[in-house]
Design an enzyme around this catalytic site. Structure first.
Site, PDB file in Angstrom:
ATOM      1  N   SER A 193      43.719  38.926  43.021  1.00  0.00           N
ATOM      2  CA  SER A 193      44.419  37.993  42.137  1.00  0.00           C
ATOM      3  C   SER A 193      45.933  38.150  42.280  1.00  0.00           C
ATOM      4  CB  SER A 193      43.944  38.207  40.701  1.00  0.00           C
ATOM      5  OG  SER A 193      44.340  37.149  39.877  1.00  0.00           O
ATOM      6  N   ASP A 390      35.808  30.500  43.107  1.00  0.00           N
ATOM      7  CA  ASP A 390      36.972  30.770  42.260  1.00  0.00           C
ATOM      8  C   ASP A 390      37.924  29.586  42.291  1.00  0.00           C
ATOM      9  OD1 ASP A 390      38.930  32.158  40.731  1.00  0.00           O
ATOM     10  OD2 ASP A 390      39.936  32.777  42.571  1.00  0.00           O
ATOM     11  N   HIS A 447      35.899  34.718  41.234  1.00  0.00           N
ATOM     12  CA  HIS A 447      37.163  35.432  41.395  1.00  0.00           C
ATOM     13  C   HIS A 447      36.971  36.914  41.701  1.00  0.00           C
ATOM     14  CE1 HIS A 447      41.500  35.717  40.809  1.00  0.00           C
ATOM     15  NE2 HIS A 447      41.346  36.723  39.960  1.00  0.00           N
ATOM     16  N   GLU A 448      36.067  37.563  40.976  1.00  0.00           N
ATOM     17  CA  GLU A 448      35.813  38.986  41.161  1.00  0.00           C
ATOM     18  C   GLU A 448      34.687  39.164  42.185  1.00  0.00           C
ATOM     19  OE1 GLU A 448      35.415  41.029  37.356  1.00  0.00           O
ATOM     20  OE2 GLU A 448      36.654  39.493  36.426  1.00  0.00           O
TER      21      GLU A 448
END
Length: 473
Positions: A193, A390, A447-448
């Site tokens: 990120s 994401d 995202h993760e």
């Protein structure tokens, strides 16, 4: 998604071991039933205070862990949680994990992504062992930075990515002083990120300090950096704000906007957002760069989020049904758990004060593509990867950013096609590699990335930290 003094004062039992050289000092204390080790590092003036083997999270027999604080400046206590490797810890490499934000805790990565324990697929209030933990292969160091993030507390002097780097370097210096066995281990920096800022700049700073140590200009231990990994990173606002439009329309799951909206948003981007970002780039002032981000979010990112109900970290999900679960937050806020691990601050996942210090200097709008290019040119193994579901730091923006990187094999890299990436024969994404740079598009991941594709993530981590380009198995 982006009180060391307290320990000493409240200790119920205290004794000290005099250092024979009268330079570094170690002492041992008991507080709330937990054993604390305190190490005062003369060279940096830093103090470590930590609990060894708390029994929390990592319960694999024989695997050591240490959790606590390292002072990185006056009234600046930075939280760390260190886990030895489950396999061959005496020879395994050392890796640091940093979450982004700016100002988000690395306990996110520890409990939701790649740490020794997880709540991801279990109910209840107690985590279970993660069979895909990255400490299967490496000794893992998780750090809450800047000050004010997670369990870290005190005066926060970091107002930008550049000003944050020296504090993390100082933490590592103190860490090496107390754990000298790791000084010459291969070291990898992995982040996500806002790690698109942190990763390039911190790696660049570590290498600059190494060069200064070689020249006798800086006193310290060289950090043997061999690898950098960044997943779903925010590298460059000019490219990635535009990518919000492209990805929202053409992502592989569902369009978030109509083609007419995309056309309108692109005109808005060119008329309002891009000129402000160009002003930031040319002037470099805090005011110009902050104004650029305010403008771009208000005209591009904000309207897309407002018009659609989706989780910005995984567009396949509703904003009301996020994955991975937030169970770990209440777990870490339990006073009993805090006492056991030596935490002196109520846990805050992504508090506002550190975030706004970065926002107010316009740090978000500053590009780190040039810095990342320099790091790649230094020869370390670099992995840039992204989950394809994401939205916030989406695959379209990441690909646009890496296409601008400059290194010896950049032309070869940009011309290469993406090919399947498999784990034990299972197709998990597509990738390409040239020289010491690899790029990986991870399928069915938000995202993760390690939370969604743990097998693939562990394989990519091992290959990169082993200084190898990605390869299918």
């Amino acid at each position: 998604m982006f009180a060391l003094s307290t320990i000493l004062t409240l200790a119920s039992a205290t004794f000290a071991i005099a250092s024979p050289d009268l330079v570094d000092r170690r002492s041992f204390h008991i507080k709330d039933g937990a054993n604390h080790t305190v190490f005062e590092h003369a060279a940096t003036g830093a103090t470590l205070s930590f609990v060894p083997n708390s029994g929390i999270c990592e319960t694999t027999p024989g695997v050591n862990q240490y959790s606590g604080y390292i002072s990185v400046g006056k009234n600046m206590s930075m939280w760390f949680w260190f886990f030895e490797a489950r396999n061959s810890p005496s020879t395994a490499p050392l890796a640091m994990w940093l979450n982004g934000g700016p100002g988000c805790s690395s306990m996110i990565g520890l409990f939701q992504e790649n740490g020794p324990c997880t709540f991801n697929h279990v109910s209840g209030s107690t985590p279970v062992l993660n069979p895909h933990s990255w400490n299967n292969f490496a000794n893992m160091l998780y750090v809450d930075q800047p000050i004010g993030t997670g369990f870290s507390f005190g005066t926060d002097d970091a107002t930008s990515t550049v000003t944050a780097a020296p504090f993390v370097w100082k933490l590592l210096q103190a860490f090496y002083a107390h754990f000298p066995t790791y000084e010459n281990r291969k070291f990898g920096l992995f982040t996500e990120s806002y790690g698109g800022h942190y990763g390039p700049e911190f790696a660049f700073y570590f290498e600059s300090q190494n060069a200064a140590i070689d020249k006798g200009k800086v006193s310290g231990v060289k950090i043997p950096l061999v690898a950098l990994g960044i997943n779903n990173g925010w590298f460059d606002s000019i490219l990635q704000y535009k990518a919000y439009i492209d990805y929202s329309l053409t992502n592989p799951y569902r369009p978030l906007i109509k083609s007419s909206q995309a056309t309108s948003l692109l005109m808005t981007y060119n008329r309002y957002c891009l000129p402000e970002l160009n002003t930031c780039s040319s002037s470099g002032t805090d005011a110009a760069c902050k104004n650029a981000d305010d403008t771009c979010f208000g005209t591009i990112a904000g309207p897309i989020q407002t018009d659609s109900d989706f989780d910005v970290y995984d567009l396949r999900a509703s904003s009301q049904d996020p994955f991975p679960p937030k169970t770990y937050v209440s777990y870490l806020q339990d006073p009993t758990i805090q006492s056991k691990i030596g935490a002196q601050q109520v846990f805050q996942e992504c508090p506002d004060p550190p975030y706004y210090k970065f926002v107010n200097t316009g740090d978000i709008s500053r590009s780190f593509i040039s810095t990342l290019s320099t790091v790649i040119q230094s020869g370390i193994q670099v992995l840039i990867w992204a989950g394809d579901a994401d939205w916030i730091c989406n695959i379209a923006g990441v690909q646009a950013a890496i296409s601008r990187l400059q290194f010896a094999q950049s032309a070869e890299f940009n011309s290469k096609p993406l090919v399947p990436y498999t784990v034990g024969g299972a197709h998990g994404g597509v990738f390409k590699t040239a020289g010491n740079l690899s790029f990986l598009n991870v399928f069915r991941a938000g995202h993760e990335v390690p939370a969604y594709q743990p097998d693939l993530s562990l394989q990519a981590f091992v290959q990169t930290l082993s200084q190898q380009p990605l390869s299918s198995t």
